[in-house]
Design an enzyme around this catalytic site. Sequence first.
Site, PDB file in Angstrom:
ATOM      1  N   LYS A   1    -117.789  19.596 109.841  1.00  0.00           N
ATOM      2  CA  LYS A   1    -118.443  18.198 109.051  1.00  0.00           C
ATOM      3  C   LYS A   1    -119.815  18.368 109.162  1.00  0.00           C
ATOM      4  CE  LYS A   1    -114.821  16.538 106.966  1.00  0.00           C
ATOM      5  NZ  LYS A   1    -114.480  16.822 105.539  1.00  0.00           N
TER       6      LYS A   1
ATOM      7  N   TYR B   1    -113.546  19.903 113.739  1.00  0.00           N
ATOM      8  CA  TYR B   1    -113.554  19.208 112.740  1.00  0.00           C
ATOM      9  C   TYR B   1    -115.277  18.665 112.779  1.00  0.00           C
ATOM     10  CZ  TYR B   1    -112.903  14.896 109.449  1.00  0.00           C
ATOM     11  OH  TYR B   1    -113.078  14.041 108.542  1.00  0.00           O
TER      12      TYR B   1
END
Length: 303
Positions: A159, A155
Amino acid sequence: MDLHGKVAVVTGSGRGLGLAYAKALAAAGASVIVNDVDAAVVDAAVASITSAGGTAVGAVAAVGDAEAAELLTDTAVREFGRLDVLVTNAGILRDRVLWKMTDDDFDAVVKVHLRGTFTCARAAAVQMREQGEGGRIVLISSPAGQRGNFGQTNYAAAKAGIVAMARTWAMELSRAGITVNAVVPVAATEMTKTIPAFAPVIEESERTGAPLPDWLRKDEGLGTVEDVASLITFLASDSSKDVTGQAIGIGGDRLALWSHPSEKAVAFADGGWSADTIAERWYDGVGAEPETYGIPAPKAPEA
């Protein structure tokens, strides 16, 4: 803020932050394409927007591949004749520490967040450039992408990549009048409810209807999903025509501009650096004040 005449696609907008973005854009006058993988969720989201006087249609698709991205853009053009705004919110989590994270855990998150942002932005950019009237692309990042976060290799990497893409596309699309920015949101969602310091405060606020306390809204920059949606509306509007290539944080009462990475300390050695010279000079030179990493643990005020 007036968005009448504009058409927006919001990926992952069946619930949570994405739904708040879609509702805010529709409330400002935009026609919105609501997207989720669950048809029933899409139908409910569309109904919630139209019952409040907004304009919305649904598009069921799992964001990631080019086919899904083209479906969303094609839906906007078919239903409303154009595409002016893209918000790439769709995402999933597969949290595990490095030594327990599988290839599938990594690939699934990167496919939705990073590849999905790329494919949707590419399709939108093609359409916006053909229209010749500019546009707005808003990419959703995370504090994890700015600072790293325990158990979120996949993640955090995705991001961080999203912010890098925003800076790159801001350059590439500037001549076409298309702005590209990354939003770094913090809000009370199902995910933040799992944080021990936040959970009881959020649950109490939901139970009583009382606003979140100032320490949470200001010190931690955490509020409701609606608090975040206002930034999306601004970035979708003509008022933001000169804002591009930025990573902007919002949550609760807090609005922030994240800095671009830059050299913090520099030293020189004639003829270059040997490993021994680096070792001799690191701790009282360039490395004297190392950067922090990880999202700081929230601290509730003492009773």
